[in-house]
Design a protein around this motif. Sequence first.
Motif: not given
Length: 461
Positions: A27-41, A78-86, A116-120
């Motif tokens: 489900f948290d793959k839905r945060l991909y754009a926010q996660d990438i924006a956060g990492s970029r910043a 996407f890999s379940t072994a890698l747990e989450d979007i981060h 941060t991701d979830f807030k964005l």
Amino acid sequence: TQNTMWGGRFAAGPDAIMEAINASIGFDKRLYAQDIAGSRAHAAMLAASGILSEADADAIGEGLTAILGEIEQGDFPFSTALEDIHMNVESRLRERIGDAAGRLHTARSRNDQVATDFKLWTRDQIDAATRGLEALIDALLGQAEAGADWVMPGFTHLQTAQPVTWGHHMMAYVEMFGRDLSRFRDARVRMNECPLGAAALAGTSFPIDRHVTAEALGFDRPSANSLDAVSDRDFALDYLSAATICAMHLSRFAEELVIWSSAQFRFVALSDRFSTGSSIMPQKKNPDAAELIRAKIGRILGAMVALFTVMKGLPLAYSKDMQEDKEQVFDAADSLMLALAAMEGMVRDMTANRESLAAAAGSGFSTATDLADWLVREAGLPFRDAHHATGALVAMAEKKGCDLPDLTLEEMQSVNPAITQGVFDVLGVENSVASRVSYGGTAPAQVRKQVARWREVQAGW
Ligand code: ARG
């Protein structure tokens, strides 16, 4: 196999059940754009602060752009072994750019990252709800302008009370949705502090600049306490409570549309575009969209109860319980946006049936209060006595099987001799609504004033 992200102290990999309960990538793959924006910043700030070389920061930035493209084209592994979007994104970054990827997580933790991701994401939903409400209010204003002087019955207890105008009824919802709008806007102002850089819970010894990342991500400032930054989910609860109140308003309006579109009422005709048929009864045209809008509050309120229950009693700072924050909010937001859009469409398309509204407005002794008021004003009766005399006239009309204006002057005078021909002026519904000129009242002149005020408010959006 050990987890490459945190497996250093582990000799064995997780059990399959452990992996299943732990993974949030579904489900948290839905945060991909926010996660990438956060990492970029974060990477840009690390480089500007001298913590990361420009070359590494560039490689990270380019790698993240490529990953964004992969996800958007649907070919990201996407890999379940890698747990989450981060960890999915970071691991993929390592595959693409090598060792520099390992420096991205300097002075950061998944705890501040996910906050941060979830807030964005939630902030985007607040903005979407704001636009949805603005569009719905615009549709309601259109209805109110068209029917500022169309009479209809006003109800209490769903029993005929006093005549009102169609425009007045529409404007009641404009006020409600207007308050919903302000609740979402308030929530946005309150939430707009950036958790990034709080790290796991205590802050970091690296010379980061949290003001830079906060600004890059459109926040007003960094959050002031690192423990709070990673633990706070009340921004999501603020969103959900605004969403729940809005869904409650939508549900009430939907209920009225269901009633109004029935053959017994015939107050409105819903458009074909927002109705459905029956597979067995050929005559049917059902208000399914209104019914589904009426029901959506179940999911939205449910999400709020679920998140409150997750958060209550959690000690500071992060606990994995908090991973259970997202799915509910995602579902609530999808439900709300769909309900808002469907309601807007229905309101734009629906046609009020003026004749039915007017006929209903005049039935059920709806001008009895006008008669009582007339007795106070013109015959000098105390209101209680006027109320009693009017009650007797209603009983007389009911016995005769007619409405109040159908009684003769003689019949009226048999109840109170002070009644004159002039009383008939106030028994008509048009005169009744036109007389309700008090501020916020149902008189067409008042309704038009309120519409004009909202059109001005609207010009500022
Ligand atoms: N997937 C996690 C969540 O949604 C990310 C944060 C995990 N942090 C941790 N310390 N395990 O909350």
